[in-house]
Design a protein around this motif. Structure first.
Motif, PDB file in Angstrom:
ATOM      1  N   GLY A 269      -3.629   2.193  -0.453  1.00  0.00           N
ATOM      2  CA  GLY A 269      -2.606   3.178  -0.788  1.00  0.00           C
ATOM      3  C   GLY A 269      -2.899   3.876  -2.104  1.00  0.00           C
ATOM      4  N   ALA A 270      -3.430   3.112  -3.063  1.00  0.00           N
ATOM      5  CA  ALA A 270      -3.779   3.707  -4.357  1.00  0.00           C
ATOM      6  C   ALA A 270      -4.891   4.736  -4.192  1.00  0.00           C
ATOM      7  CB  ALA A 270      -4.203   2.621  -5.339  1.00  0.00           C
ATOM      8  N   TRP A 271      -5.924   4.381  -3.442  1.00  0.00           N
ATOM      9  CA  TRP A 271      -7.036   5.300  -3.239  1.00  0.00           C
ATOM     10  C   TRP A 271      -6.579   6.545  -2.487  1.00  0.00           C
ATOM     11  CZ3 TRP A 271      -9.868   7.068   1.021  1.00  0.00           C
ATOM     12  CH2 TRP A 271     -11.032   7.763   0.686  1.00  0.00           C
ATOM     13  N   LEU A 272      -5.772   6.341  -1.445  1.00  0.00           N
ATOM     14  CA  LEU A 272      -5.254   7.496  -0.697  1.00  0.00           C
ATOM     15  C   LEU A 272      -4.366   8.364  -1.584  1.00  0.00           C
ATOM     16  CD1 LEU A 272      -4.444   5.833   2.745  1.00  0.00           C
ATOM     17  CD2 LEU A 272      -6.299   7.421   2.224  1.00  0.00           C
ATOM     18  N   GLY A 273      -3.564   7.738  -2.446  1.00  0.00           N
ATOM     19  CA  GLY A 273      -2.728   8.483  -3.384  1.00  0.00           C
ATOM     20  C   GLY A 273      -3.552   9.259  -4.397  1.00  0.00           C
ATOM     21  N   MET A 274      -4.621   8.641  -4.881  1.00  0.00           N
ATOM     22  CA  MET A 274      -5.501   9.339  -5.815  1.00  0.00           C
ATOM     23  C   MET A 274      -6.109  10.577  -5.163  1.00  0.00           C
ATOM     24  SD  MET A 274      -7.494   6.170  -7.656  1.00  0.00           S
ATOM     25  CE  MET A 274      -8.735   7.210  -8.378  1.00  0.00           C
ATOM     26  N   MET A 275      -6.540  10.439  -3.930  1.00  0.00           N
ATOM     27  CA  MET A 275      -7.178  11.559  -3.237  1.00  0.00           C
ATOM     28  C   MET A 275      -6.156  12.624  -2.821  1.00  0.00           C
ATOM     29  SD  MET A 275     -10.329  10.876  -3.350  1.00  0.00           S
ATOM     30  CE  MET A 275     -10.192   9.867  -4.804  1.00  0.00           C
ATOM     31  N   GLN A 276      -5.033  12.190  -2.289  1.00  0.00           N
ATOM     32  CA  GLN A 276      -4.017  13.131  -1.809  1.00  0.00           C
ATOM     33  C   GLN A 276      -3.422  13.955  -2.949  1.00  0.00           C
ATOM     34  OE1 GLN A 276      -2.960  13.837   1.345  1.00  0.00           O
ATOM     35  NE2 GLN A 276      -1.521  15.336   0.537  1.00  0.00           N
ATOM     36  N   PHE A 277      -3.075  13.281  -4.037  1.00  0.00           N
ATOM     37  CA  PHE A 277      -2.393  13.954  -5.147  1.00  0.00           C
ATOM     38  C   PHE A 277      -3.361  14.397  -6.246  1.00  0.00           C
ATOM     39  CE2 PHE A 277       0.684  10.799  -3.429  1.00  0.00           C
ATOM     40  CZ  PHE A 277       1.510  11.707  -2.797  1.00  0.00           C
ATOM     41  N   ARG A 278      -4.645  14.092  -6.070  1.00  0.00           N
ATOM     42  CA  ARG A 278      -5.660  14.394  -7.085  1.00  0.00           C
ATOM     43  C   ARG A 278      -5.216  13.908  -8.446  1.00  0.00           C
ATOM     44  NH1 ARG A 278      -7.331  20.449  -5.171  1.00  0.00           N
ATOM     45  NH2 ARG A 278      -7.904  19.844  -3.067  1.00  0.00           N
ATOM     46  N   HIS A 279      -4.903  12.630  -8.482  1.00  0.00           N
ATOM     47  CA  HIS A 279      -4.336  12.032  -9.680  1.00  0.00           C
ATOM     48  C   HIS A 279      -5.206  10.866 -10.136  1.00  0.00           C
ATOM     49  CE1 HIS A 279      -1.272  11.384 -12.608  1.00  0.00           C
ATOM     50  NE2 HIS A 279      -0.938  10.205 -12.154  1.00  0.00           N
TER      51      HIS A 279
ATOM     52  N   ASN B 290       0.825  -1.205   0.000  1.00  0.00           N
ATOM     53  CA  ASN B 290       0.000   0.000   0.000  1.00  0.00           C
ATOM     54  C   ASN B 290       0.860   1.257   0.000  1.00  0.00           C
ATOM     55  OD1 ASN B 290      -3.015  -0.507   0.082  1.00  0.00           O
ATOM     56  ND2 ASN B 290      -2.248  -2.019   1.533  1.00  0.00           N
ATOM     57  N   ALA B 291       1.967   1.230   0.714  1.00  0.00           N
ATOM     58  CA  ALA B 291       2.883   2.376   0.714  1.00  0.00           C
ATOM     59  C   ALA B 291       3.491   2.571  -0.674  1.00  0.00           C
ATOM     60  CB  ALA B 291       3.974   2.189   1.761  1.00  0.00           C
ATOM     61  N   ALA B 292       3.860   1.465  -1.327  1.00  0.00           N
ATOM     62  CA  ALA B 292       4.411   1.556  -2.675  1.00  0.00           C
ATOM     63  C   ALA B 292       3.371   2.092  -3.649  1.00  0.00           C
ATOM     64  CB  ALA B 292       4.907   0.187  -3.131  1.00  0.00           C
ATOM     65  N   SER B 293       2.144   1.663  -3.501  1.00  0.00           N
ATOM     66  CA  SER B 293       1.060   2.141  -4.350  1.00  0.00           C
ATOM     67  C   SER B 293       0.855   3.647  -4.173  1.00  0.00           C
ATOM     68  CB  SER B 293      -0.214   1.374  -4.003  1.00  0.00           C
ATOM     69  OG  SER B 293      -1.267   1.754  -4.824  1.00  0.00           O
ATOM     70  N   PHE B 294       0.819   4.088  -2.938  1.00  0.00           N
ATOM     71  CA  PHE B 294       0.678   5.515  -2.639  1.00  0.00           C
ATOM     72  C   PHE B 294       1.828   6.304  -3.264  1.00  0.00           C
ATOM     73  CE2 PHE B 294       1.455   9.207   0.071  1.00  0.00           C
ATOM     74  CZ  PHE B 294       0.185   9.779   0.134  1.00  0.00           C
ATOM     75  N   ALA B 295       3.044   5.802  -3.097  1.00  0.00           N
ATOM     76  CA  ALA B 295       4.223   6.491  -3.619  1.00  0.00           C
ATOM     77  C   ALA B 295       4.213   6.555  -5.143  1.00  0.00           C
ATOM     78  CB  ALA B 295       5.487   5.796  -3.130  1.00  0.00           C
ATOM     79  N   LEU B 296       3.779   5.494  -5.802  1.00  0.00           N
ATOM     80  CA  LEU B 296       3.748   5.503  -7.268  1.00  0.00           C
ATOM     81  C   LEU B 296       2.746   6.520  -7.803  1.00  0.00           C
ATOM     82  CD1 LEU B 296       4.129   1.789  -8.408  1.00  0.00           C
ATOM     83  CD2 LEU B 296       5.718   3.669  -8.718  1.00  0.00           C
ATOM     84  N   TYR B 297       1.611   6.662  -7.139  1.00  0.00           N
ATOM     85  CA  TYR B 297       0.656   7.680  -7.577  1.00  0.00           C
ATOM     86  C   TYR B 297       1.251   9.078  -7.396  1.00  0.00           C
ATOM     87  CZ  TYR B 297      -3.308   4.735  -8.689  1.00  0.00           C
ATOM     88  OH  TYR B 297      -4.139   3.844  -9.302  1.00  0.00           O
ATOM     89  N   GLY B 298       1.944   9.295  -6.302  1.00  0.00           N
ATOM     90  CA  GLY B 298       2.592  10.584  -6.088  1.00  0.00           C
ATOM     91  C   GLY B 298       3.689  10.847  -7.099  1.00  0.00           C
ATOM     92  N   LEU B 299       4.480   9.818  -7.389  1.00  0.00           N
ATOM     93  CA  LEU B 299       5.562   9.952  -8.358  1.00  0.00           C
ATOM     94  C   LEU B 299       5.017  10.236  -9.755  1.00  0.00           C
ATOM     95  CD1 LEU B 299       8.612   9.755  -8.955  1.00  0.00           C
ATOM     96  CD2 LEU B 299       8.263   7.288  -9.276  1.00  0.00           C
ATOM     97  N   ASP B 300       3.948   9.548 -10.125  1.00  0.00           N
ATOM     98  CA  ASP B 300       3.372   9.773 -11.450  1.00  0.00           C
ATOM     99  C   ASP B 300       2.784  11.177 -11.567  1.00  0.00           C
ATOM    100  OD1 ASP B 300       2.824   8.736 -14.090  1.00  0.00           O
ATOM    101  OD2 ASP B 300       0.714   8.742 -13.506  1.00  0.00           O
ATOM    102  N   LYS B 301       2.177  11.661 -10.498  1.00  0.00           N
ATOM    103  CA  LYS B 301       1.651  13.032 -10.523  1.00  0.00           C
ATOM    104  C   LYS B 301       2.790  14.044 -10.667  1.00  0.00           C
ATOM    105  CE  LYS B 301      -1.470  16.251 -10.076  1.00  0.00           C
ATOM    106  NZ  LYS B 301      -2.690  16.368 -10.857  1.00  0.00           N
ATOM    107  N   TYR B 302       3.872  13.806  -9.958  1.00  0.00           N
ATOM    108  CA  TYR B 302       5.048  14.678 -10.062  1.00  0.00           C
ATOM    109  C   TYR B 302       5.574  14.677 -11.495  1.00  0.00           C
ATOM    110  CZ  TYR B 302       9.893  16.199  -9.615  1.00  0.00           C
ATOM    111  OH  TYR B 302      11.086  16.841  -9.798  1.00  0.00           O
ATOM    112  N   LYS B 303       5.678  13.480 -12.081  1.00  0.00           N
ATOM    113  CA  LYS B 303       6.179  13.376 -13.450  1.00  0.00           C
ATOM    114  C   LYS B 303       5.217  14.025 -14.439  1.00  0.00           C
ATOM    115  CE  LYS B 303       9.102   9.367 -12.878  1.00  0.00           C
ATOM    116  NZ  LYS B 303       9.594   8.189 -13.578  1.00  0.00           N
ATOM    117  N   ALA B 304       3.932  13.957 -14.170  1.00  0.00           N
ATOM    118  CA  ALA B 304       2.956  14.586 -15.055  1.00  0.00           C
ATOM    119  C   ALA B 304       3.129  16.105 -15.047  1.00  0.00           C
ATOM    120  CB  ALA B 304       1.542  14.221 -14.625  1.00  0.00           C
ATOM    121  N   ARG B 305       3.375  16.658 -13.872  1.00  0.00           N
ATOM    122  CA  ARG B 305       3.569  18.111 -13.779  1.00  0.00           C
ATOM    123  C   ARG B 305       4.856  18.563 -14.461  1.00  0.00           C
ATOM    124  NH1 ARG B 305       1.819  19.251  -7.548  1.00  0.00           N
ATOM    125  NH2 ARG B 305      -0.418  19.205  -7.917  1.00  0.00           N
TER     126      ARG B 305
END
Length: 90
Positions: free
Chosen positions: A53-63, A17-32
């Motif tokens: 983690g994916a759901w939390l990443g989607m909500m946190q990073f709006r990704h 779940n931590a890896a999932s959260f981090a990947l969503y954050g990383l992808d959002k960073y790369k998108a920007r």
């Protein structure tokens, strides 16, 4: 043997779940930054194994919140995980 599984499972699940959260954050960073992105297939695969983690990443990073595939599949993965937990504990 069962004691080891009961000890390791929460650790591995939290790591996924931590890896999932981090990947969503990383992808959002790369998108920007408009650089190489993580594929949607990879994001969905990690979401299958770490949906919280994916759901939390989607909500946190709006990704990926506007994409129907992600909007519906990630909560479905959470539901599947909850059903599996209930099934295992019965």
């Amino acid at each position: 043997m069962a004691e080891i599984v009961y000890l390791l499972f929460p650790i591995v699940y939290a790591a996924l779940n931590a890896a999932s959260f981090a990947l969503y954050g990383l992808d959002k960073y790369k998108a920007r930054k408009e650089i190489w992105r993580i594929s949607e297939k990879t994001l969905l695969t990690i979401s299958l194994f770490g949906p919280i983690g994916a759901w939390l990443g989607m909500m946190q990073f709006r990704h990926k919140t506007q994409k129907p595939l992600f909007r519906y599949s990630v909560p479905a993965f959470i539901g599947i995980h909850l059903l599996l937990v209930l099934w295992i504990n019965l």
